[in-house]
Each structure stands twice: as C-alpha cells, then as structure tokens.
Design a protein around this motif. Structure first.
Motif, PDB file in Angstrom:
ATOM      1  N   PHE A  40      39.143  46.280  34.198  1.00  0.00           N
ATOM      2  CA  PHE A  40      39.630  46.342  35.585  1.00  0.00           C
ATOM      3  C   PHE A  40      39.194  47.654  36.221  1.00  0.00           C
ATOM      4  O   PHE A  40      38.838  48.603  35.522  1.00  0.00           O
ATOM      5  CB  PHE A  40      41.153  46.252  35.647  1.00  0.00           C
ATOM      6  CG  PHE A  40      41.846  47.075  34.596  1.00  0.00           C
ATOM      7  CD1 PHE A  40      42.008  48.441  34.767  1.00  0.00           C
ATOM      8  CD2 PHE A  40      42.304  46.488  33.421  1.00  0.00           C
ATOM      9  CE1 PHE A  40      42.627  49.209  33.788  1.00  0.00           C
ATOM     10  CE2 PHE A  40      42.910  47.256  32.442  1.00  0.00           C
ATOM     11  CZ  PHE A  40      43.082  48.609  32.618  1.00  0.00           C
ATOM     12  N   GLN A  41      39.203  47.680  37.551  1.00  0.00           N
ATOM     13  CA  GLN A  41      39.049  48.954  38.260  1.00  0.00           C
ATOM     14  C   GLN A  41      40.319  49.238  39.043  1.00  0.00           C
ATOM     15  O   GLN A  41      41.173  49.985  38.602  1.00  0.00           O
ATOM     16  CB  GLN A  41      37.826  48.908  39.180  1.00  0.00           C
ATOM     17  CG  GLN A  41      36.521  49.092  38.408  1.00  0.00           C
ATOM     18  CD  GLN A  41      35.346  49.155  39.344  1.00  0.00           C
ATOM     19  OE1 GLN A  41      35.398  49.793  40.388  1.00  0.00           O
ATOM     20  NE2 GLN A  41      34.266  48.484  38.956  1.00  0.00           N
ATOM     21  N   CYS A  42      40.501  48.556  40.203  1.00  0.00           N
ATOM     22  CA  CYS A  42      41.707  48.835  40.989  1.00  0.00           C
ATOM     23  C   CYS A  42      42.941  48.207  40.347  1.00  0.00           C
ATOM     24  O   CYS A  42      44.056  48.655  40.567  1.00  0.00           O
ATOM     25  CB  CYS A  42      41.545  48.332  42.418  1.00  0.00           C
ATOM     26  SG  CYS A  42      41.731  46.550  42.581  1.00  0.00           S
ATOM     27  N   GLY A  43      42.764  47.147  39.586  1.00  0.00           N
ATOM     28  CA  GLY A  43      43.873  46.524  38.879  1.00  0.00           C
ATOM     29  C   GLY A  43      44.633  45.462  39.656  1.00  0.00           C
ATOM     30  O   GLY A  43      45.558  44.862  39.122  1.00  0.00           O
ATOM     31  N   TYR A  44      44.217  45.211  40.905  1.00  0.00           N
ATOM     32  CA  TYR A  44      45.012  44.276  41.709  1.00  0.00           C
ATOM     33  C   TYR A  44      44.935  42.844  41.177  1.00  0.00           C
ATOM     34  O   TYR A  44      45.932  42.131  41.154  1.00  0.00           O
ATOM     35  CB  TYR A  44      44.568  44.316  43.181  1.00  0.00           C
ATOM     36  CG  TYR A  44      45.590  43.676  44.084  1.00  0.00           C
ATOM     37  CD1 TYR A  44      46.720  44.380  44.495  1.00  0.00           C
ATOM     38  CD2 TYR A  44      45.464  42.348  44.485  1.00  0.00           C
ATOM     39  CE1 TYR A  44      47.686  43.788  45.287  1.00  0.00           C
ATOM     40  CE2 TYR A  44      46.425  41.750  45.281  1.00  0.00           C
ATOM     41  CZ  TYR A  44      47.542  42.476  45.679  1.00  0.00           C
ATOM     42  OH  TYR A  44      48.491  41.881  46.462  1.00  0.00           O
ATOM     43  N   CYS A  45      43.764  42.454  40.712  1.00  0.00           N
ATOM     44  CA  CYS A  45      43.618  41.072  40.235  1.00  0.00           C
ATOM     45  C   CYS A  45      44.089  40.933  38.793  1.00  0.00           C
ATOM     46  O   CYS A  45      44.163  39.827  38.268  1.00  0.00           O
ATOM     47  CB  CYS A  45      42.159  40.626  40.322  1.00  0.00           C
ATOM     48  SG  CYS A  45      41.091  41.437  39.089  1.00  0.00           S
ATOM     49  N   THR A  46      44.368  42.068  38.135  1.00  0.00           N
ATOM     50  CA  THR A  46      44.530  42.083  36.681  1.00  0.00           C
ATOM     51  C   THR A  46      45.712  41.254  36.157  1.00  0.00           C
ATOM     52  O   THR A  46      45.545  40.508  35.190  1.00  0.00           O
ATOM     53  CB  THR A  46      44.614  43.543  36.176  1.00  0.00           C
ATOM     54  OG1 THR A  46      43.556  44.286  36.783  1.00  0.00           O
ATOM     55  CG2 THR A  46      44.494  43.610  34.671  1.00  0.00           C
ATOM     56  N   CYS A  78      37.658  38.734  41.204  1.00  0.00           N
ATOM     57  CA  CYS A  78      37.857  40.178  41.073  1.00  0.00           C
ATOM     58  C   CYS A  78      36.987  40.878  42.102  1.00  0.00           C
ATOM     59  O   CYS A  78      35.773  40.847  42.007  1.00  0.00           O
ATOM     60  CB  CYS A  78      37.484  40.648  39.666  1.00  0.00           C
ATOM     61  SG  CYS A  78      37.555  42.439  39.499  1.00  0.00           S
ATOM     62  N   ARG A  79      37.635  41.504  43.082  1.00  0.00           N
ATOM     63  CA  ARG A  79      36.897  42.159  44.156  1.00  0.00           C
ATOM     64  C   ARG A  79      36.104  43.359  43.633  1.00  0.00           C
ATOM     65  O   ARG A  79      35.100  43.742  44.186  1.00  0.00           O
ATOM     66  CB  ARG A  79      37.893  42.588  45.252  1.00  0.00           C
ATOM     67  CG  ARG A  79      37.252  43.109  46.504  1.00  0.00           C
ATOM     68  CD  ARG A  79      36.455  42.012  47.184  1.00  0.00           C
ATOM     69  NE  ARG A  79      35.755  42.519  48.354  1.00  0.00           N
ATOM     70  CZ  ARG A  79      34.604  43.183  48.319  1.00  0.00           C
ATOM     71  NH1 ARG A  79      34.040  43.432  47.163  1.00  0.00           N
ATOM     72  NH2 ARG A  79      34.023  43.596  49.427  1.00  0.00           N
ATOM     73  N   CYS A  80      36.596  43.956  42.542  1.00  0.00           N
ATOM     74  CA  CYS A  80      35.893  45.111  41.969  1.00  0.00           C
ATOM     75  C   CYS A  80      34.740  44.684  41.062  1.00  0.00           C
ATOM     76  O   CYS A  80      33.975  45.521  40.600  1.00  0.00           O
ATOM     77  CB  CYS A  80      36.843  45.981  41.159  1.00  0.00           C
ATOM     78  SG  CYS A  80      38.201  46.649  42.113  1.00  0.00           S
TER      79      CYS A  80
HETATM   80  S1  FES Z   1      40.075  45.120  39.271  1.00  0.00           S
HETATM   81 FE1  FES Z   1      40.058  45.346  41.439  1.00  0.00          FE
HETATM   82  S2  FES Z   1      40.110  43.278  42.079  1.00  0.00           S
HETATM   83 FE2  FES Z   1      39.771  43.075  39.977  1.00  0.00          FE
END
Ligand code: FES
Ligand SMILES: Cc1cc2nc3c(=O)[nH]c(=O)nc-3n(C[C@H](O)[C@H](O)[C@H](O)COP(=O)(O)OP(=O)(O)OC[C@H]3O[C@@H](n4cnc5c(N)ncnc54)[C@H](O)[C@@H]3O)c2cc1C
Ligand code: SF4
Ligand code: FES
Lengths: 211, 327
Positions: A155-161, A192-194
């Motif tokens: 993950f990066q931002c973690g929103y979709c995690t 996953c947007r990231c």
């Molecule tokens: S980790 Fe950022 S949207 Fe998937």
C-alpha cells in the motif's frame, strides 16, 4: 466560507458553514476524481453525504452481528451497511470510495464471503455474520493477510487497503486461485489509486503459498 | 434517496401478496437497485426483501433441464460443477461480469432485470425517454460510444448491459414467474422487449410478478461453448461487444448453431441471421465471416459507435473459431 481539504484546520467530523463535513467533502472529491471507465460518465455528486438524508424517514431497530459482537441499532431504513458501520457503529476501518460498487474500498465479509457494503441496506444484513477489517486480527496477532500486506509493502496511502485485505481474505475462502493471472482477475473488484497492485499480488501469493 | 418501507417476508406467498401496490419493488442482491435509488432514478415506496425465500437451489430435472432458483448468486451459478461442465458459455459469461464482490451479491433474477448503463439514463438532469417517458433521448445526438447498434428506435438506443443474459439467450432459457394470478413460463426471446416507442417498458414481466427460476434446456453439445467479451479494460467493465456461441459440429459440418451478441443490442441479442448461415455449413473461417456479416447486417451506427460493427464481427468470428475449430 470555503474550506478545501488542504486548508481545513477542523477535525474529521467538523461541519463547515455550508453543512458539508470534511469527510463528506473528501468523499465527493474521491468519487468525482475516481474516473473509472465504468462510472456513468455524467453522474453528479449529489445526495451522497452520510448522516441524515432529507425526507421523513422510516426508522427501525435492527440487529447487526459485527466481528462476533451483536449491536442493536435504531436506524433510518435507507442506511447502507457501509454507513451503518462507519456512522452508527463508528467503525471507520471500512472505507467509502465511490459509494456505487465501482471501487471495492467498502469490501467486508458476510458469512465469510466478500461483498460491497455500499450496495446493501444494513436492515438486509441482520441474519448474517459481518466481518470487517477490525475483526481480522486475533488480539494482538495480525491476520496472515495483514502480515503479508505489511511485509510486501502492499500500500501507499492505505485508503483502499482495508477493502483489499478483506477482499483477499474472501478470495482465499473462495479457493479459485491457481495462477498469478487468477489473482489479477479475481482481485479486479478492488481499485488502488496509488497503484500498489504488484505488491498486493505478492502479498496474496505469499499467503496462498504460490510465491 | 426517498424514504421507503422495507419488509422481509419468509415465504413466497406473502412476498407476492405484498407486491401489488403501485410503487412496490422486490429487492434481491441490491447491486443495481440500491445504486439507482441513491441516484433518485428508482424511488420505491416499499421494498420487499426476498432473500429469505427458498429460491436458492440449482437442480437437474428428470428431463435433463437445469432449474436455477431466482436467488442463486451469480458466483454460485458460475462455479457450479454442472454449469462449468455442461454450459461453459454461461459460466464464462457470469465470470466476465462485474467483480467477485458484486457476483457474490447479485442474483439470477436481479441480473435479468438490471437496467441500462446509458450515461444519460443515470444523470437525472438530462432528458431520457427510458427514465422520463416523452422527455427525449439525449444519447441519439449526444455521446453514444457505449450505446446500441442493433434493435434501436427513434426513442432509445440504450444497450442491454447483462453478460449472463447473452448466454441465456443463446441457450434458449425459460423464465419462470409467479404473480397473484398464478404461474407463467416466459421463453427467453419473449422476456426482454425492444425499446420501440416505449423504452420505459423493458420486459414482459407484469408488475408484482416474482421471478422464481430460470430453466436451461438440456443441450448435450453445449459442453462445447464459449463467451467472449471485449471491453475497454481487461476486467470489471461492461462489454463493448461480446458473443455467446454454442455449436454442434459433426465431421467438420455445423449441425446446429446457437449464437447471441452482447454490448451491441437493446436487448440480449439472439443472432438468428448468423445461426441460419452457420447451420449445415462447413466449420471454417469463410463460414464464420459470412455468419458475422449476417449478424451485423441490420446494424445502425450512431456518431460515436460505428466501430462496434467491425468489433462485434471480429468478436463473433473469434468465438466461433474457438468453439467450432477450423476444418
Ligand atoms: S494504497 Fe492508496 S489507494 Fe491503494
Ligand atoms: C460496478 C458494477 C459493475 C457491473 N458490471 C457488470 C458487468 O460487467 N456485466 C453484467 O452483466 N452486470 C454487471 N453489473 C450488474 C450486475 O450484474 C447487476 O447489478 C446484478 O446482476 C443485479 O442483481 P441483484 O440481485 O443485485 O438485483 P437487485 O439490484 O436486487 O434488483 C434489480 C431489479 O430486479 C428486481 N428483482 C430482483 N429479483 C427479482 C425477482 N426474483 N423477481 C422479480 N424482480 C426481481 C428488483 O426489483 C430490481 O428492479 C455491474 C454492477 C455494478 C454495480
Ligand atoms: S438511449 Fe435510452 S436510456 Fe439513453 S438517453 Fe436515450 S432514452 Fe435514455
Ligand atoms: S465504496 Fe466503492 S465499491 Fe463500495
């Protein structure tokens, strides 16, 4: 008074003068910016604020079993399972991305099967065992899928995690994965947007033991 | 979303008896209806949650037909051993639709009644004859890349979005329904309507009628069948063009052909003209191309979707090659 997400000094639930919560505002941004090709192109972002919608509501008392715990809730019939979890039970681990079945951020398990909690009414989930991201760990011991996501930096931002992890746990329960291509196809319900996709696949392969 | 009352009957009789009112709707998986309610496109005053009804089984009948309960989930149907072995076209069509999460929620009955993805149907600020009869069609002179090229009318050019229904059309399924006036069986080609002058009417299901099951005829050669779907991205996307193909080839000659197209028609499109070409012909590329020409011979393109004609032809030829081989 206009407040964008970058300049807001308020907390998550603070309401600005035009009645838009910061979280609601972010939801609108996410939805409008998702740009999924399957999104109806011209749909606008109205009426998606959580909380009390307009109109005289039918309310009812419902029972939800979430992560093994029973909850009695008095809710508006219109409440989706996603909103019941986030707004009524304050379990904000489950995320709202699109609110229209197009991103997978809201994925939870119902009787062990992954579903999109934004597309069902809470009142229709009363006889089911609901498992959210908050319910995967056993005490301090993370679920193997959670461990694998951390190990592989999935993950990066973690929103979709949370949605990705619940979806991956559902994928294991379904047991239709034999190849990498199967993982790609059967995880396609989670955007996953990231773009952490490769590491997500690696994490799943580790748990599936086909690395 | 407008307020509504939600009831959860435990038996079919109560469910049907509760559904007579003008503004009452059944809700099954909710994957289409909840979405449309959030957008104020559907505004039922009462919802009848049918998930407690006993319509969840898949059984092989004594005549060999397979009867699928209306509440069977799309994923359970797709992975059912009998369907995977005897009707791969149906399994593949289901698995090409939506996402695993949605397939775990979506039911067979709900899939039959899912509504178009025409972008103007979804946006309540645009005229749309399907949503508001008589208001006009924004797609005909608007952005119509995803819209239909077969079965269109001067009132509506919306594509029927279902993948499952394309396979069901090729298989010649039968829809079982029950209402206050009793039971009916509707042949698949009589279930969905062309838009004509009244695009707001999409099926021959009467108000208050419950879909109880879909029956698939025993077709021994359907074990050799295929669904091919072409779209803008590899997964989790509606079809630009798709083909369901079932062929019975004996000694290099096609005895029987069942063909349907998706992504191009205003309803699941049984390609009768292609079937005529295929029946009795040699299973080779020339035959497949002639059949594809016939299938699209009545296509009417609009500004942005002329590409679908060639795309659908190539999709059909490829699916025919996969099933029929080359002799
Ligand atoms: S980790 Fe950022 S949207 Fe998937
Ligand atoms: C993001 C997204 C992507 C999708 N992609 C695809 C795709 O690629 N291909 C595809 O084919 N589909 C796709 N779908 C659509 C999906 O297949 C349908 O939403 C689903 O099949 C509807 O089934 P349901 O049980 O959820 O129906 P519901 O939403 O519960 O109901 C739909 C309609 O059917 C009626 N109904 C339901 N059951 C009965 C019954 N037994 N008797 C009478 N009336 C009934 C309801 O009243 C309602 O009008 C997608 C959906 C989403 C949200
Ligand atoms: S094509 Fe049909 S659904 Fe689309 S805008 Fe025209 S009338 Fe409405
Ligand atoms: S919030 Fe995007 S699928 Fe539910």
């Amino acid at each position: 008074m206009e407040k964008g997400p970058g300049v807001s000094n308020t907390d998550d639930n603070d309401t600005s003068s035009n009645g838009t919560t910061r979280r609601g505002f972010l939801t609108q941004i996410t939805y409008a910016g998702a740009g999924l090709t399957l999104a109806p192109l011209l749909v606008r972002t109205k009426n998606i604020l959580p909380g009390a919608p307009p109109g005289s509501a039918e309310t009812s008392t419902i029972n939800l079993t979430v992560n093994g715990q029973k909850h009695a809730l008095n809710i508006d019939e219109r409440t989706t399972l996603l909103d019941a979890l986030r707004e009524n039970l304050q379990m904000t681990g489950t995320k709202k991305g699109c609110d229209h079945g197009q991103c997978g951020a809201c994925t939870v398990l119902i009787n062990g099967r992954r579903i999109n909690s934004c597309l069902t009414f809470a009142a229709m989930c009363q006889n089911s065992e609901i498992t959210t991201i908050e319910g995967l760990a056993k005490g301090d011991g993370l679920h193997p899928m959670q461990e694998a996501f951390i190990k592989h930096d999935a993950f990066q931002c973690g929103y979709c995690t949370p949605g990705q992890i619940c979806s991956a746990v559902g994928l294991m329960n379904e047991n239709h994965v034999h190849t990498d291509a199967d993982i790609h196809e059967l995880m396609s319900g989670n955007i996953c947007r990231c773009g952490a996709y490769q590491n997500i696949v690696d994490a799943i392969k580790e748990v599936k033991n086909i690395a | 979303m407008e307020p509504f009352k939600l009831i959860h009957p435990n038996d079919q009789h109560t469910a049907i008896a509760s559904s007579g009112g003008a503004n009452v709707k059944f809700i099954a998986g909710g994957t289409n209806l909840v979405d449309l309610m959030k957008l104020d496109i559907e505004k039922p005053a009462q919802l009848v949650d049918i998930n407690s009804l006993k319509l969840q089984t898949i059984e092989t009948l004594s005549n060999g037909n397979v009867r699928i309960g209306a509440l069977v989930k799309n994923s359970d149907l797709a992975y059912h051993p009998v369907i995977m072995k005897n009707y791969p076209v149906l399994s593949e069509a289901l698995l090409s639709g939506a996402s695993p999460q949605i397939r775990n929620m979506a039911t067979v009955g709900g899939n039959l009644l899912q509504r178009t993805r025409c972008p103007y149907f979804y946006d309540t600020s645009f005229p749309c004859n399907k949503r508001v009869p008589g208001s006009g069609c924004s797609a005909i002179n608007g952005y119509n890349r995803m819209n239909a090229i077969l079965g269109t009318s001067s009132q509506c050019i919306a594509t029927h979005p279902s993948d499952m229904c394309v396979a069901m059309a090729a298989l010649g399924a039968i829809v079982h329904v029950e209402g206050l006036r009793g039971k009916r069986e509707i042949p698949f080609h009589e279930f969905h309507l062309l838009p004509g002058q009244t695009p707001q009417y999409e099926t021959t299901l009467k108000h208050g009628e419950l879909i109880t099951a879909v029956e698939i005829p025993a077709i021994p050669y359907a074990a050799k069948s295929h669904y091919l779907k072409v779209r803008d991205r590899h997964s989790y996307e509606f079809a630009l063009a798709s083909a369901a193909v079932i062929l019975n080839v004996v000694n290099g000659r096609i005895q029987t052909a069942r063909v349907a197209l998706g992504g191009v028609g205003t309803r699941p499109w049984r390609a009768v003209l292609a079937e005529k070409v295929l029946t009795g012909a040699l299973a080779n590329e020339q035959t497949y191309r002639t059949a594809a020409e016939a299938a699209l011979s009545e296509a009417k393109p609009h500004k942005d979707n002329a590409f679908k004609i060639e795309l659908a032809k190539r999709t059909l030829v490829r699916a025919l090659k996969t099933v029929g081989g080359m002799s």
